[in-house]
Design an enzyme around this catalytic site. Sequence first.
Site, short mmCIF file in Angstrom:
data_model
loop_
_atom_site.label_atom_id
_atom_site.label_comp_id
_atom_site.label_asym_id
_atom_site.label_seq_id
_atom_site.Cartn_x
_atom_site.Cartn_y
_atom_site.Cartn_z
N THR A 58 -46.87 28.66 -5.12
CA THR A 58 -46.29 29.70 -5.97
C THR A 58 -46.21 31.04 -5.26
O THR A 58 -45.34 31.86 -5.55
CB THR A 58 -47.12 29.81 -7.26
OG1 THR A 58 -47.04 28.57 -7.94
CG2 THR A 58 -46.62 30.91 -8.17
N TYR A 72 -40.76 28.39 -12.71
CA TYR A 72 -40.12 28.91 -11.49
C TYR A 72 -40.11 27.79 -10.48
O TYR A 72 -40.68 26.72 -10.71
CB TYR A 72 -40.93 30.10 -10.93
CG TYR A 72 -42.38 29.73 -10.76
CD1 TYR A 72 -43.31 29.94 -11.78
CD2 TYR A 72 -42.82 29.11 -9.58
CE1 TYR A 72 -44.63 29.52 -11.64
CE2 TYR A 72 -44.14 28.71 -9.45
CZ TYR A 72 -45.03 28.92 -10.48
OH TYR A 72 -46.33 28.50 -10.34
N SER A 105 -48.53 22.53 -3.43
CA SER A 105 -49.76 21.96 -2.87
C SER A 105 -50.12 20.61 -3.47
O SER A 105 -50.93 19.87 -2.92
CB SER A 105 -50.92 22.94 -3.01
OG SER A 105 -51.30 23.08 -4.35
N THR A 138 -51.82 26.80 -5.51
CA THR A 138 -53.15 26.88 -6.10
C THR A 138 -53.67 25.53 -6.62
O THR A 138 -54.87 25.38 -6.83
CB THR A 138 -53.17 27.89 -7.27
OG1 THR A 138 -52.21 27.48 -8.25
CG2 THR A 138 -52.86 29.29 -6.80
N ASP A 139 -52.75 24.57 -6.82
CA ASP A 139 -53.19 23.30 -7.42
C ASP A 139 -54.27 22.59 -6.62
O ASP A 139 -55.21 22.04 -7.18
CB ASP A 139 -51.99 22.35 -7.58
CG ASP A 139 -51.07 22.78 -8.71
OD1 ASP A 139 -51.30 23.84 -9.32
OD2 ASP A 139 -50.10 22.05 -8.98
N LYS A 211 -59.86 25.32 -9.64
CA LYS A 211 -58.88 25.89 -10.56
C LYS A 211 -59.21 25.42 -11.97
O LYS A 211 -59.40 24.23 -12.20
CB LYS A 211 -57.48 25.42 -10.15
CG LYS A 211 -56.36 26.05 -10.92
CD LYS A 211 -55.00 25.63 -10.37
CE LYS A 211 -53.89 26.33 -11.12
NZ LYS A 211 -52.56 25.97 -10.61
N GLU A 331 -78.08 7.59 -15.42
CA GLU A 331 -77.18 6.86 -16.33
C GLU A 331 -76.94 5.42 -15.88
O GLU A 331 -76.55 4.58 -16.68
CB GLU A 331 -75.84 7.61 -16.43
CG GLU A 331 -75.87 8.82 -17.34
CD GLU A 331 -76.00 8.44 -18.81
OE1 GLU A 331 -75.68 7.29 -19.16
OE2 GLU A 331 -76.43 9.30 -19.60
N1 ASP Z 1 -47.74 23.78 -8.11
C1 ASP Z 1 -48.03 24.96 -7.37
C2 ASP Z 1 -48.76 24.57 -6.11
O1 ASP Z 1 -49.90 24.24 -6.12
C3 ASP Z 1 -48.83 25.90 -8.19
C4 ASP Z 1 -49.29 27.16 -7.51
O2 ASP Z 1 -49.15 27.39 -6.34
O3 ASP Z 1 -49.84 28.01 -8.23
O4 ASP Z 1 -48.17 24.60 -5.10
#
Ligand code: ASP
Length: 374
Positions: A58, A72, A105, A138-139, A211, A331
């Site tokens: 992103t 986006y 990602s 971020t993923d 995340k 467990e």
């Molecule tokens: N789907 C995106 C990624 O991980 C989300 C992000 O970058 O926030 O590339």
Amino acid sequence: MKRTAHLKSLAALLLSASLLSGVAHAQLAPASAPTAAPAGATAEARKANIVIIGTGGTIAGAGASATNTAAYQSAVVPVDKIIASVPEISKVANVKGEQIFQIGSESFNNERLLKLGKRVSELLKQPDVDGIVITHGTDTIEETSYFLNLTLKSDKPVVVVGSMRPGTALGADGALNLYDAVLVASNPASRGKGTLVVLNDEIHTGRDVTKTNTFKTETFRSPFGPLGYVVEGRTLFYRIPARPHTMQTQWDIDKIDKLPEVAVVYAYGNVNPASIDAAVKNGAKAIVYAATGNGSVGDYMVEPLKAARAKGVQIVRASRTGSGVVVRNAEQPDDKYDWIVTDDQLPQKARILMALALTQTNDPKALQQIFWKY
Ligand code: ASP
């Protein structure tokens, strides 16, 4: 005579004043913030050389309108363009962009992870490179940063950064995140702390960060808190990672050319036992079972997991809860079944650790020790 005495007492006064101000400064300044002065003349005098590797995400995204904060296209803006959009960066470091991928990602796989790691390693060996920043979606930032944290053989700062909103959005967070990441990578206080993740004014260790929210800018959390903050151009550390990383680990990215297949099977009420068989048939050398609670395994899932283990597949009990320790033999009788528990690592991070561990041993006792160590 009188004049000499006067000069002497003046000198003594000045000396004590400067010592006092030195003491006061030392007490006020955070211990690990050598570039505590705001970015300006001081920082300019010792600008670090930072390579910014672009992988997409992103932070390289663009939306149709400024109000598209969550809808986006990611991974479209080239890294050099992203760097150019934050001219403040050039005041704190000499930066060079390098585009290695342009992907979301979620599209990272073992091959891409290895390619990225090897390139970072190559760059870190160059004497004229002081640190690396990786722009990343971020993923899966938490998987890449954990992998680098375990395999890079350098003390130089490596900072992975992303953003939750594309650069085109109102309230876009990428520019400040990138600026902060460069600040952290340029700061000698960041050396020897393993791979770091910088977002939303916080510095996290790649080991712990995860995340936790799909769209908010405040999404990254470490169960034990961040290592520090970035505020007003200052890199402020408050803790250091306790678990071994980079120079202290048993893996070297330069020596790993392939990672074994490790599957994660997610548990839920009515989970299908066939998912275990499918993982085995797909060639998984280990299955991380993202179990409920403290690694609990449903009665009808025990046999399929035991059967997989009998075929030589390693079984790791993890938890889908998001934090906490999975207790061995609590467990489930792990000793009896020859299973492994993950300690506190989330299933997706346990996969990374297991894949690395399997490059060196297939002994479940040694594997268990690795899980408790890292
Ligand atoms: N789907 C995106 C990624 O991980 C989300 C992000 O970058 O926030 O590339």
